[in-house]
Design a protein around this motif. Structure first.
Motif, PDB file in Angstrom:
ATOM      1  N   UNK A 177       0.813  -1.213   0.000  1.00  0.00           N
ATOM      2  CA  UNK A 177       0.000   0.000   0.000  1.00  0.00           C
ATOM      3  C   UNK A 177       0.850   1.269   0.000  1.00  0.00           C
ATOM      4  N   UNK A 178       2.008   1.221   0.648  1.00  0.00           N
ATOM      5  CA  UNK A 178       2.882   2.393   0.644  1.00  0.00           C
ATOM      6  C   UNK A 178       3.449   2.639  -0.751  1.00  0.00           C
ATOM      7  N   UNK A 179       3.995   1.608  -1.375  1.00  0.00           N
ATOM      8  CA  UNK A 179       4.634   1.785  -2.683  1.00  0.00           C
ATOM      9  C   UNK A 179       3.598   1.952  -3.787  1.00  0.00           C
ATOM     10  N   UNK A 180       2.510   1.191  -3.711  1.00  0.00           N
ATOM     11  CA  UNK A 180       1.459   1.339  -4.718  1.00  0.00           C
ATOM     12  C   UNK A 180       0.823   2.720  -4.614  1.00  0.00           C
ATOM     13  N   UNK A 181       0.735   3.261  -3.392  1.00  0.00           N
ATOM     14  CA  UNK A 181       0.212   4.610  -3.216  1.00  0.00           C
ATOM     15  C   UNK A 181       1.112   5.637  -3.868  1.00  0.00           C
ATOM     16  N   UNK A 182       2.426   5.514  -3.625  1.00  0.00           N
ATOM     17  CA  UNK A 182       3.373   6.421  -4.275  1.00  0.00           C
ATOM     18  C   UNK A 182       3.251   6.319  -5.795  1.00  0.00           C
ATOM     19  N   UNK A 183       3.215   5.081  -6.309  1.00  0.00           N
ATOM     20  CA  UNK A 183       3.152   4.881  -7.755  1.00  0.00           C
ATOM     21  C   UNK A 183       1.874   5.475  -8.340  1.00  0.00           C
ATOM     22  N   UNK A 219       1.124   9.265 -20.453  1.00  0.00           N
ATOM     23  CA  UNK A 219       0.533   8.022 -19.952  1.00  0.00           C
ATOM     24  C   UNK A 219       1.610   7.088 -19.410  1.00  0.00           C
ATOM     25  N   UNK A 220       2.224   7.503 -18.304  1.00  0.00           N
ATOM     26  CA  UNK A 220       3.220   6.662 -17.643  1.00  0.00           C
ATOM     27  C   UNK A 220       2.582   5.321 -17.277  1.00  0.00           C
ATOM     28  N   UNK A 221       3.247   4.206 -17.552  1.00  0.00           N
ATOM     29  CA  UNK A 221       2.661   2.888 -17.268  1.00  0.00           C
ATOM     30  C   UNK A 221       2.461   2.648 -15.775  1.00  0.00           C
ATOM     31  N   UNK A 222       1.456   1.848 -15.473  1.00  0.00           N
ATOM     32  CA  UNK A 222       1.166   1.497 -14.088  1.00  0.00           C
ATOM     33  C   UNK A 222       2.222   0.542 -13.552  1.00  0.00           C
ATOM     34  N   UNK A 223       2.343   0.521 -12.218  1.00  0.00           N
ATOM     35  CA  UNK A 223       3.355  -0.295 -11.567  1.00  0.00           C
ATOM     36  C   UNK A 223       2.788  -1.531 -10.874  1.00  0.00           C
ATOM     37  N   UNK A 224       1.506  -1.498 -10.535  1.00  0.00           N
ATOM     38  CA  UNK A 224       0.910  -2.618  -9.790  1.00  0.00           C
ATOM     39  C   UNK A 224      -0.437  -2.987 -10.391  1.00  0.00           C
ATOM     40  N   UNK A 273       2.616  -8.681 -12.120  1.00  0.00           N
ATOM     41  CA  UNK A 273       1.694  -7.760 -11.457  1.00  0.00           C
ATOM     42  C   UNK A 273       2.392  -6.822 -10.466  1.00  0.00           C
ATOM     43  N   UNK A 274       3.537  -7.219  -9.940  1.00  0.00           N
ATOM     44  CA  UNK A 274       4.223  -6.479  -8.876  1.00  0.00           C
ATOM     45  C   UNK A 274       5.349  -5.617  -9.455  1.00  0.00           C
ATOM     46  N   UNK A 275       5.346  -4.331  -9.124  1.00  0.00           N
ATOM     47  CA  UNK A 275       6.394  -3.411  -9.580  1.00  0.00           C
ATOM     48  C   UNK A 275       6.698  -3.699 -11.043  1.00  0.00           C
ATOM     49  N   UNK A 276       5.653  -3.625 -11.862  1.00  0.00           N
ATOM     50  CA  UNK A 276       5.708  -4.166 -13.219  1.00  0.00           C
ATOM     51  C   UNK A 276       6.780  -3.512 -14.081  1.00  0.00           C
ATOM     52  N   UNK A 277       6.967  -2.201 -13.978  1.00  0.00           N
ATOM     53  CA  UNK A 277       7.957  -1.557 -14.844  1.00  0.00           C
ATOM     54  C   UNK A 277       9.370  -2.018 -14.511  1.00  0.00           C
ATOM     55  N   UNK A 278       9.645  -2.285 -13.236  1.00  0.00           N
ATOM     56  CA  UNK A 278      10.954  -2.834 -12.860  1.00  0.00           C
ATOM     57  C   UNK A 278      11.063  -4.289 -13.302  1.00  0.00           C
ATOM     58  N   UNK A 279      10.019  -5.064 -13.036  1.00  0.00           N
ATOM     59  CA  UNK A 279      10.015  -6.478 -13.406  1.00  0.00           C
ATOM     60  C   UNK A 279      10.198  -6.653 -14.909  1.00  0.00           C
ATOM     61  N   UNK A 280       9.469  -5.851 -15.702  1.00  0.00           N
ATOM     62  CA  UNK A 280       9.572  -5.963 -17.154  1.00  0.00           C
ATOM     63  C   UNK A 280      10.922  -5.458 -17.651  1.00  0.00           C
ATOM     64  N   UNK A 281      11.497  -4.469 -16.962  1.00  0.00           N
ATOM     65  CA  UNK A 281      12.821  -3.982 -17.349  1.00  0.00           C
ATOM     66  C   UNK A 281      13.854  -5.095 -17.186  1.00  0.00           C
ATOM     67  N   UNK A 282      13.842  -5.761 -16.035  1.00  0.00           N
ATOM     68  CA  UNK A 282      14.770  -6.865 -15.817  1.00  0.00           C
ATOM     69  C   UNK A 282      14.491  -8.017 -16.786  1.00  0.00           C
ATOM     70  N   UNK A 283      13.236  -8.273 -17.059  1.00  0.00           N
ATOM     71  CA  UNK A 283      12.887  -9.342 -18.005  1.00  0.00           C
ATOM     72  C   UNK A 283      13.464  -9.054 -19.388  1.00  0.00           C
TER      73      UNK A 283
END
Length: 394
Positions: A239-245, A258-263, A278-288
């Protein structure tokens, strides 16, 4: 240092300066000069109480500008694509981040290097180098690159956008109706962020996380406190990080981007692979995209391993270990990366065995069971990630 989205006062000032941008957007116009002024103003506010980090931030921007410009000229003007030069460009781009992450090993000499948001700016810069190398970015403009790097709604903690997607939004004319829809979505996300970060995360932290942490450190009801802390910390972290995002994406929408969603409802994931989609998607997809897939391709090309599964598992291991180390050079972050790698490899092995013997059918009941099991494994991972095990005097 002023933390973005940290106080109601911050939002009051933010909305005051966003008002002209919103009015122009509703009339189908952009204000690039005013946008640049607001960006510089909020960046200055962000570093106004720590000028050393501000200097490090400016130096970092110039460093990345030089690297990207030199590599673009090498790749496009000289029309060369030597792997060694590409590797050097990547290493030079991530060098400031590497030095910053090594801070625990260098006895505090790195305050002149690190600053808030260095990780996410590095991801953006590295993406530029990689996509120039791949031929996806055929034209380069330093001003546009700086505009991409300094996009202030996502500066401190993401989400991680991609240059080509960002540039498309900046370049296309604003449509009144589409901007109104963006604005409405942005307002909704900001209210959602307030609910998540300032209400739910605050209450969970105050009434569960902190009291249970006190119990653990003082060995009060240790077993139940550990279990309670595991679940409450997981909820707080989301909730803290999703709130910030939500704040970052909402403000981006107000600026017409239209910045992409993170959660995307990560705690209803049916398995660990689904969770990382589903979790921290932009980071997850970047690493992928830039670690896992490229390592798989490289290992396949080298033909060091015959089995495609062995290649994938090595890539998963490297991918999540780097992700863990990225969070910091503490043992619990490294263990967290190892844990995630073992989970995703274990699930892949389970899937392959089940595909052959079909002992675990896919239906509504097993879907619910999968969500329950995944949720508990994920929460245990967050228990490791929290670092609480390093604070408990055993």
């Amino acid at each position: 240092m002023t933390t973005p989205y940290g106080t109601i006062f911050y939002f009051g000032i933010l909305f005051l300066f966003l008002a002209p941008i919103i009015i122009a957007g509703l009339n189908g116009r952009r204000l690039p000069v005013y946008n640049a002024f607001v960006t510089l103003l909020f960046i200055y506010w962000m570093f106004s109480e720590n000028y050393i980090q501000g200097i490090a931030f400016i130096a970092f921007i110039f460093w990345q500008l030089i690297i990207v410009r030199l590599y673009f000229n090498y790749r496009r003007v000289l029309n060369k694509n030597h792997g060694g030069i590409f590797t050097l460009a990547i290493l030079m781009s991530i060098l400031p981040l590497i030095v910053t992450k090594m801070q625990p090993l260098l006895a505090g000499h790195l305050s002149l290097v690190g600053f808030l948001g260095i990780s996410y700016l590095t991801f953006k810069a590295v993406t530029m180098v990689i996509e120039i190398r791949d031929g996806l970015i055929k034209e380069y403009n330093s001003v546009e690159f700086v505009n991409f790097l300094l996009f202030f709604p996502t500066l401190s903690s993401g989400p991680i956008d991609r240059y080509r997607r960002f540039k498309q939004d900046v370049d296309k004319p604003l449509d009144k109706e589409k901007y109104l829809a963006l604005l409405n979505r942005g307002i909704f996300l900001i209210f959602l962020g307030f609910l998540y970060k300032f209400i739910i995360a605050y209450l969970v932290s105050k009434y569960w996380v902190e009291p249970l942490k006190f119990n653990l450190i003082n060995h009060i009801n240790f077993g139940s406190s550990m279990l309670g802390y595991m679940y409450s910390y997981s909820m707080y972290l989301f909730f803290d990080f999703a709130g910030y995002s939500a704040f970052a994406v909402g403000v981006s929408h107000m600026l017409g981007i239209q910045t992409p969603m993170n959660f995307n409802k990560p705690f209803i994931a049916r398995n660990i692979k689904d969770f990382w989609n589903r979790w921290h998607m932009t980071l997850s997809f970047w690493f992928r995209d830039f670690v896992f897939m490229r390592l798989v391709f490289w290992l396949t090309k080298k033909k060091w391993f015959k089995s495609k599964f062995t290649i994938a598992y090595i890539a998963y291991f490297v991918n999540f270990m780097i992700m863990g180390i990225w969070h910091g050079l503490h043992w619990y972050y490294i263990l967290y990366g190892l844990y995630q790698a073992l989970m995703i490899i274990g699930f892949d092995i389970f899937e392959r065995i089940n595909k052959k013997y079909k002992f675990y059918p896919k239906n509504k009941v097993t879907h619910v069971i999968g969500v329950f099991i995944t949720f508990n494994f994920i929460c245990f991972g967050f228990l490791i990630f929290s670092g609480i095990l390093d604070k408990i005097p055993f």
